[in-house]
Write a protein that holds these residues in place. Structure first.
Motif, PDB file in Angstrom:
ATOM      1  N   VAL A  57       3.589   5.644  -5.483  1.00 54.84           N
ATOM      2  CA  VAL A  57       3.459   5.651  -6.944  1.00 54.84           C
ATOM      3  C   VAL A  57       2.367   6.623  -7.366  1.00 54.84           C
ATOM      4  O   VAL A  57       2.539   7.424  -8.291  1.00 54.84           O
ATOM      5  CB  VAL A  57       3.157   4.217  -7.460  1.00 54.84           C
ATOM      6  CG1 VAL A  57       2.750   4.257  -8.922  1.00 54.84           C
ATOM      7  CG2 VAL A  57       4.383   3.338  -7.308  1.00 54.84           C
ATOM      8  N   VAL A  58       1.228   6.567  -6.638  1.00 56.40           N
ATOM      9  CA  VAL A  58       0.113   7.464  -6.966  1.00 56.40           C
ATOM     10  C   VAL A  58       0.559   8.914  -6.796  1.00 56.40           C
ATOM     11  O   VAL A  58       0.264   9.779  -7.620  1.00 56.40           O
ATOM     12  CB  VAL A  58      -1.119   7.140  -6.075  1.00 56.40           C
ATOM     13  CG1 VAL A  58      -2.170   8.225  -6.195  1.00 56.40           C
ATOM     14  CG2 VAL A  58      -1.724   5.809  -6.482  1.00 56.40           C
ATOM     15  N   GLY A  59       1.322   9.160  -5.733  1.00 55.30           N
ATOM     16  CA  GLY A  59       1.849  10.501  -5.487  1.00 55.30           C
ATOM     17  C   GLY A  59       2.715  10.960  -6.642  1.00 55.30           C
ATOM     18  O   GLY A  59       2.598  12.088  -7.115  1.00 55.30           O
ATOM     19  N   SER A  60       3.569  10.037  -7.097  1.00 52.30           N
ATOM     20  CA  SER A  60       4.443  10.397  -8.220  1.00 52.30           C
ATOM     21  C   SER A  60       3.633  10.631  -9.489  1.00 52.30           C
ATOM     22  O   SER A  60       3.945  11.508 -10.291  1.00 52.30           O
ATOM     23  CB  SER A  60       5.501   9.323  -8.445  1.00 52.30           C
ATOM     24  OG  SER A  60       4.891   8.157  -8.893  1.00 52.30           O
ATOM     25  N   TYR A  61       2.525   9.832  -9.640  1.00 55.03           N
ATOM     26  CA  TYR A  61       1.647  10.012 -10.805  1.00 55.03           C
ATOM     27  C   TYR A  61       1.056  11.418 -10.797  1.00 55.03           C
ATOM     28  O   TYR A  61       0.934  12.057 -11.828  1.00 55.03           O
ATOM     29  CB  TYR A  61       0.499   8.996 -10.771  1.00 55.03           C
ATOM     30  CG  TYR A  61       0.877   7.624 -11.270  1.00 55.03           C
ATOM     31  CD1 TYR A  61       2.049   7.410 -11.984  1.00 55.03           C
ATOM     32  CD2 TYR A  61       0.055   6.529 -11.029  1.00 55.03           C
ATOM     33  CE1 TYR A  61       2.408   6.163 -12.431  1.00 55.03           C
ATOM     34  CE2 TYR A  61       0.395   5.254 -11.470  1.00 55.03           C
ATOM     35  CZ  TYR A  61       1.578   5.086 -12.168  1.00 55.03           C
ATOM     36  OH  TYR A  61       1.917   3.834 -12.598  1.00 55.03           O
ATOM     37  N   ASP A  62       0.686  11.838  -9.579  1.00 58.91           N
ATOM     38  CA  ASP A  62       0.076  13.146  -9.425  1.00 58.91           C
ATOM     39  C   ASP A  62       1.033  14.220  -9.946  1.00 58.91           C
ATOM     40  O   ASP A  62       0.653  15.105 -10.711  1.00 58.91           O
ATOM     41  CB  ASP A  62      -0.236  13.364  -7.933  1.00 58.91           C
ATOM     42  CG  ASP A  62      -1.307  14.404  -7.748  1.00 58.91           C
ATOM     43  OD1 ASP A  62      -2.122  14.543  -8.671  1.00 58.91           O
ATOM     44  OD2 ASP A  62      -1.328  15.073  -6.710  1.00 58.91           O
ATOM     45  N   ILE A  63       2.304  14.078  -9.518  1.00 56.41           N
ATOM     46  CA  ILE A  63       3.318  15.050  -9.961  1.00 56.41           C
ATOM     47  C   ILE A  63       3.483  14.951 -11.471  1.00 56.41           C
ATOM     48  O   ILE A  63       3.539  15.963 -12.171  1.00 56.41           O
ATOM     49  CB  ILE A  63       4.656  14.790  -9.241  1.00 56.41           C
ATOM     50  CG1 ILE A  63       4.485  15.064  -7.742  1.00 56.41           C
ATOM     51  CG2 ILE A  63       5.762  15.661  -9.804  1.00 56.41           C
ATOM     52  CD1 ILE A  63       5.529  14.436  -6.867  1.00 56.41           C
ATOM     53  N   ASP A  64       3.534  13.700 -11.951  1.00 58.67           N
ATOM     54  CA  ASP A  64       3.685  13.471 -13.396  1.00 58.67           C
ATOM     55  C   ASP A  64       2.544  14.118 -14.164  1.00 58.67           C
ATOM     56  O   ASP A  64       2.750  14.740 -15.210  1.00 58.67           O
ATOM     57  CB  ASP A  64       3.705  11.970 -13.702  1.00 58.67           C
ATOM     58  CG  ASP A  64       5.025  11.351 -13.296  1.00 58.67           C
ATOM     59  OD1 ASP A  64       5.943  12.124 -12.995  1.00 58.67           O
ATOM     60  OD2 ASP A  64       5.100  10.113 -13.257  1.00 58.67           O
TER      61      ASP A  64
ATOM     62  N   LEU B 198       0.842  -1.204   0.000  1.00 61.35           N
ATOM     63  CA  LEU B 198       0.000   0.000   0.000  1.00 61.35           C
ATOM     64  C   LEU B 198       0.874   1.251   0.000  1.00 61.35           C
ATOM     65  O   LEU B 198       0.602   2.217  -0.726  1.00 61.35           O
ATOM     66  CB  LEU B 198      -0.901  -0.030   1.232  1.00 61.35           C
ATOM     67  CG  LEU B 198      -2.104   0.889   1.196  1.00 61.35           C
ATOM     68  CD1 LEU B 198      -3.105   0.382   0.184  1.00 61.35           C
ATOM     69  CD2 LEU B 198      -2.764   0.961   2.566  1.00 61.35           C
ATOM     70  N   ASP B 199       1.930   1.191   0.801  1.00 60.05           N
ATOM     71  CA  ASP B 199       2.831   2.323   0.896  1.00 60.05           C
ATOM     72  C   ASP B 199       3.448   2.637  -0.463  1.00 60.05           C
ATOM     73  O   ASP B 199       3.469   3.792  -0.904  1.00 60.05           O
ATOM     74  CB  ASP B 199       3.930   1.981   1.910  1.00 60.05           C
ATOM     75  CG  ASP B 199       4.855   3.159   2.153  1.00 60.05           C
ATOM     76  OD1 ASP B 199       4.332   4.253   2.376  1.00 60.05           O
ATOM     77  OD2 ASP B 199       6.082   2.985   2.087  1.00 60.05           O
ATOM     78  N   SER B 200       3.928   1.548  -1.110  1.00 62.33           N
ATOM     79  CA  SER B 200       4.541   1.763  -2.427  1.00 62.33           C
ATOM     80  C   SER B 200       3.516   2.288  -3.412  1.00 62.33           C
ATOM     81  O   SER B 200       3.809   3.154  -4.241  1.00 62.33           O
ATOM     82  CB  SER B 200       5.190   0.471  -2.933  1.00 62.33           C
ATOM     83  OG  SER B 200       4.219  -0.515  -3.022  1.00 62.33           O
ATOM     84  N   THR B 201       2.258   1.749  -3.285  1.00 63.09           N
ATOM     85  CA  THR B 201       1.186   2.201  -4.192  1.00 63.09           C
ATOM     86  C   THR B 201       0.907   3.691  -3.981  1.00 63.09           C
ATOM     87  O   THR B 201       0.777   4.450  -4.943  1.00 63.09           O
ATOM     88  CB  THR B 201      -0.099   1.401  -3.936  1.00 63.09           C
ATOM     89  OG1 THR B 201       0.223   0.037  -3.874  1.00 63.09           O
ATOM     90  CG2 THR B 201      -1.131   1.639  -5.014  1.00 63.09           C
ATOM     91  N   VAL B 202       0.845   4.071  -2.677  1.00 65.51           N
ATOM     92  CA  VAL B 202       0.580   5.477  -2.356  1.00 65.51           C
ATOM     93  C   VAL B 202       1.679   6.359  -2.937  1.00 65.51           C
ATOM     94  O   VAL B 202       1.434   7.413  -3.515  1.00 65.51           O
ATOM     95  CB  VAL B 202       0.467   5.665  -0.820  1.00 65.51           C
ATOM     96  CG1 VAL B 202       0.528   7.134  -0.433  1.00 65.51           C
ATOM     97  CG2 VAL B 202      -0.823   5.057  -0.309  1.00 65.51           C
TER      98      VAL B 202
END
Lengths: 311, 214
Positions: A267-274, A261-265
């Motif tokens: 990744v999602v955070g990085s997606y947001d920046i992306d 979940l942590d890694s997913t969060v």
């Protein structure tokens, strides 16, 4: 007349073509050194294994010659002839030795070790051949170590077999100790002779007997304790242990899921920046497109006017 | 020959390099974008038209010029009215107090048919039509419409009195829109025509025609 002219032209063409082809071939072969004079040298080895006609001889990693002939001598040794060209003859000097190198991986090679500066050897001279065999060298080096290991194993085996024998010194010693202790407990006279007093002997025997009974009681108690602990094991400890194990498994699972979940969060955070970056890029691209559109508009309009014309 | 060509090429290159952009380039860009908007809007290329209008407004704002911006808002309103879309020109009204222009005010009043407005302040194209309209001379107004040379102006004037148009004027509007490729306008006038057709067969034919063209 016309036909004969064509024949003449074709003939000339064919001749020219052939001359060109042969000239080209000659030049190529000449360049390759096919027509150069070659100088023969010889060496003798025990076996022709790993050697073949055409096998290259290398000097400093460069192929400077090749084996031309392999023949068997009357004494069973193998006589080999190799040749080098004019350019590479300078490496075959007095004191030059050949060495066959048999690496662990790859095919056998013949290396030339030249004494540079010495006089160049005359044609048909015989060179010294040394054989270097990496695999054999390794096996030779390992052989004494293997022998020693085998000896150690044999020694251990003989010791254990001796110990296991009924009449081995160790077993004899154990038997003697057992007999002695039995005699000590049964014989008053031996004890008396040791203590020098019959009363003391009796009290010692009594003490020994008391100790025996005590030991029996202790044994019984220990049995009881063992029983109670085993029941404790069956009723509480085993279920508790299994529960703890299950709990542990669950916790491990939860931890693993939390990690995921942590890694997913992240990744999602990085997606947001992306996505933000992507949005910015799109915005820039649109602005650029608009600029192009402006230029296209300017080209497409018939006349340039600074005011909006109302319908 | 080669020397001549080379000289010409170098001359052309120098002239291209020395080309200087006008300082009021934004104004040209804004006007060009709006012209593109006009064509695309009337041709029913709505998405392109929307982008063109945005560009036009953006360039007008870049020059901090309320006159151009007012013209754009007003022209957009006029185009809407010309295709039967009800528009009160709110965007123009919002900035009209910041930039006073009697000509634009007159045009706005003309679009909304709010008396009184000075006919002389209007574009000469509309002056005759507006005079007839003021005098309630609809026959004259119809004739005036037919005499307007600019297609968009003709369509706008006709839309202002669409209830008072003659069949000839209406047909002329369909022809004008069709000739210029103004699909949106043409469909609007076809729908207008539909309201005045009494013959059912012809009415059905027209409905089918509109459906096909949509």
């Amino acid at each position: 007349m016309q036909y004969s002219k064509i024949k003449l032209a074709v003939g000339l063409f064919v001749i020219t073509l052939l001359v060109t082809i042969f000239t080209f071939l000659y030049l190529v072969l000449e360049n390759k050194g096919t027509f150069n004079k070659r100088y023969n040298y010889h060496f003798t080895t025990d076996s022709a294994a790993f050697f073949s006609v055409g096998m290259p001889l290398k000097f400093s990693g460069f192929s400077i010659g090749a084996i031309d002939n392999i023949s068997l001598n009357n004494d069973g040794s193998v006589f080999m002839t190799f040749s080098v060209d004019e350019n590479n003859r300078r490496w075959i000097t007095e004191g030059t030795v050949l060495m066959t190198v048999k690496p662990l991986i790859g095919s056998t090679q013949i290396e030339i070790y030249s004494a540079i500066g010495n006089k160049v050897l005359e044609e048909d001279a015989e060179l010294l051949m040394i054989q270097s065999n990496d695999i054999n060298d390794m096996i030779t080096k390992l052989e004494p170590a293997v022998d020693k290991i085998l000896k150690i194993i044999n020694n251990i085996e003989s010791i254990t077999s001796n110990l296991a024998k009924e009449n081995s010194p160790l077993n004899e010693t154990f038997k003697n100790i057992r007999d002695f202790s039995a005699k000590l407990s049964n014989s008053d006279s031996l004890l008396s002779s040791l203590t020098g007093d019959k009363k003391s002997t009796k009290s010692m025997i009594d003490a020994l007997n008391t100790t025996n009974s005590l030991m029996d009681e202790l044994y019984t108690i220990s049995k009881h304790i063992s029983k109670s602990t085993s029941s404790l094991d069956a009723e509480i400890m085993i279920p508790a242990s299994s529960l703890i194990k299950e709990l542990d498994a669950i916790m491990k699972d939860v931890k693993q899921k939390l990690d995921t979940l942590d890694s997913t969060v992240r990744v999602v955070g990085s997606y947001d920046i992306d996505l933000l970056e992507f949005k910015e890029q799109i915005s820039v691209s649109l602005q650029k497109t608009n600029q192009i559109m402006d230029k296209v508009d300017a080209f497409m309009q018939d006349d340039s006017k600074p005011e909006v014309s109302l319908p | 020959m080669i020397k001549i060509l080379l000289s010409f090429f170098i001359l052309f290159l120098f002239s291209a390099c020395s080309f200087k952009q006008a300082p009021n380039e934004w104004q040209y860009k804004s006007v060009n974008a709006f012209d593109s908007y006009t064509k695309n809007f009337l041709s029913s290329y709505d998405k392109i038209a929307k982008a063109d209008l945005k560009r036009s407004i953006a360039h007008a704002k870049q020059g901090v010029d309320l006159k151009t911006l007012s013209q754009i808002y007003l022209a957009k309103c006029a185009l809407n009215i010309s295709v039967g879309i009800k528009d009160e020109c709110k965007e123009f009204q919002e900035i009209s107090s910041l930039h006073k222009d009697p000509n634009l005010d007159a045009y706005f009043a003309f679009l909304q048919q709010k008396d009184p407005y000075d006919v002389d302040k209007l574009d000469p194209l509309y002056q005759k039509f507006a005079s007839k309209l003021k005098a309630n001379d609809y026959k004259g107004a119809n004739e005036a419409i037919l005499n307007i040379s600019k297609p968009t102006s003709k369509l706008l004037a006709a839309a202002l009195i669409r209830d008072r148009l003659t069949t000839t004027t209406r047909d002329e509007m369909i022809s004008t829109a069709s000739f210029n490729g103004y699909k949106k306008s043409a469909l609007f006038w076809l729908n207008e025509k539909l309201l005045y057709i009494k013959d059912d067969t012809e009415k059905e034919r027209l409905i089918k025609k509109i459906e096909v063209l949509k």
